[in-house]
Design a protein around this motif. Structure first.
Motif, PDB file in Angstrom:
ATOM      1  N   MET A   1       0.798  -1.197   0.069  1.00  0.00           N
ATOM      2  CA  MET A   1      -0.167   0.002  -0.097  1.00  0.00           C
ATOM      3  C   MET A   1       1.021   1.121   0.010  1.00  0.00           C
ATOM      4  O   MET A   1       1.977   1.300   0.764  1.00  0.00           O
ATOM      5  CB  MET A   1      -1.001  -0.113   1.198  1.00  0.00           C
ATOM      6  N   THR A   2       0.679   2.011  -0.833  1.00  0.00           N
ATOM      7  CA  THR A   2       1.375   3.277  -1.069  1.00  0.00           C
ATOM      8  C   THR A   2       0.715   4.623  -0.222  1.00  0.00           C
ATOM      9  O   THR A   2      -0.431   4.833  -0.307  1.00  0.00           O
ATOM     10  CB  THR A   2       1.436   3.941  -2.378  1.00  0.00           C
ATOM     11  N   ALA A   3       1.172   5.131   0.952  1.00  0.00           N
ATOM     12  CA  ALA A   3       0.592   6.095   1.672  1.00  0.00           C
ATOM     13  C   ALA A   3       0.821   7.305   1.060  1.00  0.00           C
ATOM     14  O   ALA A   3       1.918   7.813   0.293  1.00  0.00           O
ATOM     15  CB  ALA A   3       1.599   6.393   3.053  1.00  0.00           C
ATOM     16  N   VAL A   4      -0.195   8.164   0.785  1.00  0.00           N
ATOM     17  CA  VAL A   4      -0.158   9.417   0.184  1.00  0.00           C
ATOM     18  C   VAL A   4      -0.404  10.550   0.947  1.00  0.00           C
ATOM     19  O   VAL A   4      -1.311  10.744   1.898  1.00  0.00           O
ATOM     20  CB  VAL A   4      -1.388   9.642  -1.104  1.00  0.00           C
ATOM     21  N   THR A   5       0.464  11.726   1.226  1.00  0.00           N
ATOM     22  CA  THR A   5       0.541  12.798   2.101  1.00  0.00           C
ATOM     23  C   THR A   5      -0.217  13.791   1.309  1.00  0.00           C
ATOM     24  O   THR A   5       0.458  14.595   0.260  1.00  0.00           O
ATOM     25  CB  THR A   5       1.873  13.166   2.441  1.00  0.00           C
ATOM     26  N   THR A   9      -2.671  20.283   2.764  1.00  0.00           N
ATOM     27  CA  THR A   9      -2.827  21.010   1.460  1.00  0.00           C
ATOM     28  C   THR A   9      -4.116  21.311   1.076  1.00  0.00           C
ATOM     29  O   THR A   9      -5.188  20.614   0.906  1.00  0.00           O
ATOM     30  CB  THR A   9      -2.041  19.905   0.388  1.00  0.00           C
ATOM     31  N   PRO A  10      -4.438  22.598   0.561  1.00  0.00           N
ATOM     32  CA  PRO A  10      -5.724  22.796   0.330  1.00  0.00           C
ATOM     33  C   PRO A  10      -6.220  21.953  -0.997  1.00  0.00           C
ATOM     34  O   PRO A  10      -5.273  21.780  -1.860  1.00  0.00           O
ATOM     35  CB  PRO A  10      -5.581  24.262  -0.180  1.00  0.00           C
ATOM     36  N   THR A 113       2.343  10.696 -12.664  1.00  0.00           N
ATOM     37  CA  THR A 113       1.631  11.877 -12.640  1.00  0.00           C
ATOM     38  C   THR A 113       0.453  11.997 -11.662  1.00  0.00           C
ATOM     39  O   THR A 113       0.290  13.120 -11.205  1.00  0.00           O
ATOM     40  CB  THR A 113       0.882  12.209 -14.065  1.00  0.00           C
ATOM     41  N   ALA A 114      -0.260  10.929 -11.538  1.00  0.00           N
ATOM     42  CA  ALA A 114      -1.306  10.941 -10.641  1.00  0.00           C
ATOM     43  C   ALA A 114      -0.624  11.004  -9.101  1.00  0.00           C
ATOM     44  O   ALA A 114      -1.030  11.660  -8.271  1.00  0.00           O
ATOM     45  CB  ALA A 114      -1.861   9.385 -10.701  1.00  0.00           C
ATOM     46  N   GLN A 120       0.114  17.181  -4.040  1.00  0.00           N
ATOM     47  CA  GLN A 120      -0.118  18.426  -4.134  1.00  0.00           C
ATOM     48  C   GLN A 120      -1.609  19.035  -3.597  1.00  0.00           C
ATOM     49  O   GLN A 120      -2.082  19.030  -2.556  1.00  0.00           O
ATOM     50  CB  GLN A 120       0.081  19.036  -5.463  1.00  0.00           C
ATOM     51  N   SER A 121      -2.500  19.327  -4.793  1.00  0.00           N
ATOM     52  CA  SER A 121      -3.717  19.880  -4.271  1.00  0.00           C
ATOM     53  C   SER A 121      -5.157  19.048  -4.652  1.00  0.00           C
ATOM     54  O   SER A 121      -5.999  19.411  -4.415  1.00  0.00           O
ATOM     55  CB  SER A 121      -4.200  21.298  -5.031  1.00  0.00           C
ATOM     56  N   VAL A 122      -4.644  17.829  -5.133  1.00  0.00           N
ATOM     57  CA  VAL A 122      -6.051  17.111  -5.371  1.00  0.00           C
ATOM     58  C   VAL A 122      -5.810  15.569  -4.845  1.00  0.00           C
ATOM     59  O   VAL A 122      -4.790  14.939  -4.712  1.00  0.00           O
ATOM     60  CB  VAL A 122      -5.738  16.573  -6.982  1.00  0.00           C
ATOM     61  N   THR A 123      -6.821  15.370  -4.001  1.00  0.00           N
ATOM     62  CA  THR A 123      -6.946  14.250  -3.091  1.00  0.00           C
ATOM     63  C   THR A 123      -7.176  12.883  -4.043  1.00  0.00           C
ATOM     64  O   THR A 123      -7.861  13.225  -5.020  1.00  0.00           O
ATOM     65  CB  THR A 123      -7.988  14.049  -2.165  1.00  0.00           C
ATOM     66  N   PRO A 124      -6.954  11.700  -3.915  1.00  0.00           N
ATOM     67  CA  PRO A 124      -6.941  10.659  -4.666  1.00  0.00           C
ATOM     68  C   PRO A 124      -8.424  10.273  -4.992  1.00  0.00           C
ATOM     69  O   PRO A 124      -8.806  10.028  -5.903  1.00  0.00           O
ATOM     70  CB  PRO A 124      -6.367   9.299  -3.866  1.00  0.00           C
ATOM     71  N   THR A 125      -9.295  10.582  -4.117  1.00  0.00           N
ATOM     72  CA  THR A 125     -10.876  10.146  -4.202  1.00  0.00           C
ATOM     73  C   THR A 125     -11.198  11.185  -5.268  1.00  0.00           C
ATOM     74  O   THR A 125     -12.235  10.894  -6.193  1.00  0.00           O
ATOM     75  CB  THR A 125     -11.395  10.470  -2.921  1.00  0.00           C
ATOM     76  N   ARG A 126     -10.858  12.611  -5.085  1.00  0.00           N
ATOM     77  CA  ARG A 126     -11.385  13.655  -5.878  1.00  0.00           C
ATOM     78  C   ARG A 126     -10.692  13.357  -7.510  1.00  0.00           C
ATOM     79  O   ARG A 126     -11.460  13.524  -8.449  1.00  0.00           O
ATOM     80  CB  ARG A 126     -11.202  15.081  -5.365  1.00  0.00           C
ATOM     81  N   TRP A 127      -9.563  13.046  -7.436  1.00  0.00           N
ATOM     82  CA  TRP A 127      -8.924  12.790  -8.767  1.00  0.00           C
ATOM     83  C   TRP A 127      -9.652  11.780  -9.507  1.00  0.00           C
ATOM     84  O   TRP A 127     -10.139  12.026 -10.514  1.00  0.00           O
ATOM     85  CB  TRP A 127      -7.383  12.362  -8.458  1.00  0.00           C
TER      86      TRP A 127
END
Length: 333
Positions: A1-5, A9-10, A113-114, A120-127
């Motif tokens: 599993m890859t943790a995403v920070t 971040t707005p 890219t993802a 940065q400014s985009v959460t995975p779910t919103r992406w």
């Protein structure tokens, strides 16, 4: 599993995320627009200029006892336009599936890219939501327009008796099942991209799965709604009008048995009549769908496809959550 920070971040506004996604896939957007416009032009031509002359030509030919002149070119041109339009609309879901599998999620995951966007400014779910929502809106609008015009094109030329409502291409291209299958191709492409993270592999799997679902719907569509039982006398043979699911013979006791081989084409033959009498066969029957069942069959197939699409979308978000360590709200773990 890859943790995403992503904490602190707005988050990017939803419309900004969708605009960024559309800019990224601008070539596909232009291609989709071109396909829709070309298909619209083809069907407007057939609907406005070809359908009525083709119907008139067919009715004139049908009224002839032996030989007469009729506008064969008008009839054949309309037939070709309807066939080409049917192919185009029917196979649109596969085109969408190919694009979705090759680029929608897999390419960005493959290139990194993802992952960069998530930090940065985009959460995975919103992406992922933007990946699905913006194309789904455009695909629904474009495909619905094509399906509507195709239905008008076919209905305008029904008197030409070119292709029946139960033809596999006509049935698929004439109703909302095509729209639902297009959305399924989009969802399947997103899911396979998340699972495989390789563009070519995701493309192949997505097209194969979408094609399998489309063929499965057409294969089993006869069982989506109760059939009508139609019987015919022995002199007429089995009846094959409408959309026949099964057929056979009826004995004097009312039992349904298979049709003897000799009765498949000419039940009036003397040797066949002897065989029919030996088996106590008195009539033929057909389990079929008349044209009045068209919309129940279409809507049932559409509902099943949309339910399957919803399941695929849910799986896609679950896979994304598992890979990124995010919960449904898109917060970091």
């Amino acid at each position: 599993m890859t943790a995403v920070t992503v904490a602190g971040t707005p988050a990017a506004p939803p419309f900004a995320t969708a605009r960024a996604m559309l800019r990224l896939h601008r070539p596909a957007l232009f291609l989709w627009t071109g396909v829709v416009l070309a298909a619209l032009a083809l069907m407007v031509w057939g609907y406005g200029w070809l359908a009525e002359p083709a119907a008139a030509a067919y009715q004139r030919l049908k009224a002839c006892d032996y030989a007469c002149s009729y506008d064969q070119d008008a009839y054949l041109t309309y037939k070709d336009v309807l066939r080409y339009a049917s192919y185009l609309v029917t196979f649109l879901p596969l085109l969408v599936a190919a694009w979705a599998g090759a680029t929608l999620t897999s390419r960005e995951l493959e290139s990194g890219t993802a992952q960069l966007a998530w930090t940065q400014s985009v959460t995975p779910t919103r992406w992922l939501a933007a990946k699905l929502l913006a194309p789904a809106t455009l695909l629904t609008a474009g495909t619905s327009l094509l399906v509507l015009l195709h239905h008008l094109l076919w209905a305008e030329g029904r008197r030409a008796d070119v292709l029946g409502w139960n033809d596999i291409l006509i049935f698929q291209a004439n109703g909302p099942t095509t729209v639902a299958l297009t959305l399924f191709g989009l969802a399947a492409g997103a899911l396979t991209g998340l699972l495989l993270r390789r563009s070519l592999a995701a493309l192949a799997v997505t097209v194969a799965v979408t094609a399998a679902v489309g063929f499965g719907l057409n294969w089993f569509r006869g069982y989506f709604w109760p059939t009508l039982t139609v019987t015919a006398p022995l002199k007429d043979g089995p009846w094959f009008g409408g959309s026949v699911v099964s057929y056979g013979a009826v004995t004097s006791t009312g039992a349904h048995v298979p049709v003897p081989d000799c009765a498949q084409y000419w039940s009036a033959a003397k040797d066949c009549r002897a065989q029919l009498d030996k088996q106590h066969i008195v009539r033929f029957y057909s389990e079929m769908h008349p044209y009045s069942h068209y919309w129940p069959l279409q809507l049932t197939a559409t509902a099943l496809t949309l339910a399957l699409t919803g399941l695929v979308v849910l799986l896609a978000f679950r896979v994304l959550e598992r890979h990124t360590g995010t919960v449904a709200k898109g917060t970091a773990v």
